[in-house]
Design a protein around this motif. Structure first.
Motif, PDB file in Angstrom:
ATOM      1  N   GLN A 224      -3.566   3.573  -0.311  1.00 26.70           N
ATOM      2  CA  GLN A 224      -3.960   3.162  -1.662  1.00 26.70           C
ATOM      3  C   GLN A 224      -3.294   1.835  -1.983  1.00 26.70           C
ATOM      4  O   GLN A 224      -2.071   1.688  -1.854  1.00 26.70           O
ATOM      5  N   CYS A 225      -4.103   0.867  -2.393  1.00 24.58           N
ATOM      6  CA  CYS A 225      -3.592  -0.450  -2.767  1.00 24.58           C
ATOM      7  C   CYS A 225      -2.761  -0.312  -4.040  1.00 24.58           C
ATOM      8  O   CYS A 225      -3.189   0.323  -5.004  1.00 24.58           O
TER       9      CYS A 225
ATOM     10  N   GLN B 168      -5.325  -0.042  -7.026  1.00 22.95           N
ATOM     11  CA  GLN B 168      -5.483   1.409  -6.838  1.00 22.95           C
ATOM     12  C   GLN B 168      -6.679   1.792  -5.965  1.00 22.95           C
ATOM     13  O   GLN B 168      -7.041   2.963  -5.893  1.00 22.95           O
ATOM     14  N   HIS B 169      -7.304   0.835  -5.278  1.00 28.01           N
ATOM     15  CA  HIS B 169      -8.409   1.137  -4.360  1.00 28.01           C
ATOM     16  C   HIS B 169      -7.880   1.912  -3.159  1.00 28.01           C
ATOM     17  O   HIS B 169      -6.811   1.600  -2.647  1.00 28.01           O
ATOM     18  N   GLN B 170      -8.626   2.931  -2.721  1.00 24.75           N
ATOM     19  CA  GLN B 170      -8.221   3.711  -1.556  1.00 24.75           C
ATOM     20  C   GLN B 170      -9.126   3.364  -0.377  1.00 24.75           C
ATOM     21  O   GLN B 170     -10.323   3.130  -0.553  1.00 24.75           O
TER      22      GLN B 170
ATOM     23  N   TRP C 291       0.840  -1.195   0.000  1.00 29.89           N
ATOM     24  CA  TRP C 291       0.000   0.000   0.000  1.00 29.89           C
ATOM     25  C   TRP C 291       0.872   1.240   0.000  1.00 29.89           C
ATOM     26  O   TRP C 291       2.002   1.222   0.465  1.00 29.89           O
ATOM     27  N   LYS C 292       0.318   2.341  -0.479  1.00 28.00           N
ATOM     28  CA  LYS C 292       0.990   3.640  -0.449  1.00 28.00           C
ATOM     29  C   LYS C 292       0.200   4.547   0.492  1.00 28.00           C
ATOM     30  O   LYS C 292      -1.029   4.604   0.433  1.00 28.00           O
TER      31      LYS C 292
ATOM     32  N   MET D 122      -1.369   7.817   1.587  1.00 31.66           N
ATOM     33  CA  MET D 122      -1.850   9.004   0.885  1.00 31.66           C
ATOM     34  C   MET D 122      -2.116  10.172   1.845  1.00 31.66           C
ATOM     35  O   MET D 122      -2.043  11.321   1.458  1.00 31.66           O
TER      36      MET D 122
ATOM     37  N   ARG E  98      -5.209   7.424   5.045  1.00 32.79           N
ATOM     38  CA  ARG E  98      -5.779   7.026   3.757  1.00 32.79           C
ATOM     39  C   ARG E  98      -4.658   6.295   3.043  1.00 32.79           C
ATOM     40  O   ARG E  98      -3.572   6.843   2.861  1.00 32.79           O
TER      41      ARG E  98
END
Length: 66
Positions: A35-36, A40-42, A23-24, A26, A33
Motif C-alpha cells: 500500500q502506497c 493509499q493505493h494498493q 510502501w507498507k 499488507m 500486496r
C-alpha cells in the motif's frame, strides 16, 4: 530471500505516480500486496520484482504486535 513481514514499511527505488517512494506491506507470500503511503493505493507485486526494487526497509514490525 529478504525477511519481510506484514506491517513493515519499505522504500522502493522508483516512485509511485503520486510521488511517494514509501510502501507498507499488507500481505506476503509468492506475491506481495503493498500500500502506497502517499495515496493509499494498493498493488500486487511478485516477490522477485519486489526484492529487486527494494531500496531499504524503513521500519520493521515487531512480531509480538501481530
Amino acid at each position: 530471500m529478504i525477511p519481510l513481514q506484514v506491517g513493515d514499511t519499505i522504500r522502493l527505488r522508483k516512485p509511485h505516480p503520486c510521488g511517494s517512494h514509501d510502501w507498507k506491506v499488507m500481505r506476503t507470500g509468492m506475491d506481495f500486496r503493498i500500500q502506497c503511503l502517499g495515496c493509499q493505493h494498493q498493488a500486487w507485486i511478485p516477490r522477485v520484482k519486489l526484492e529487486r526494487q527494494l531500496k531499504e526497509i524503513l521500519q520493521k514490525t515487531d512480531s509480538a504486535e501481530l
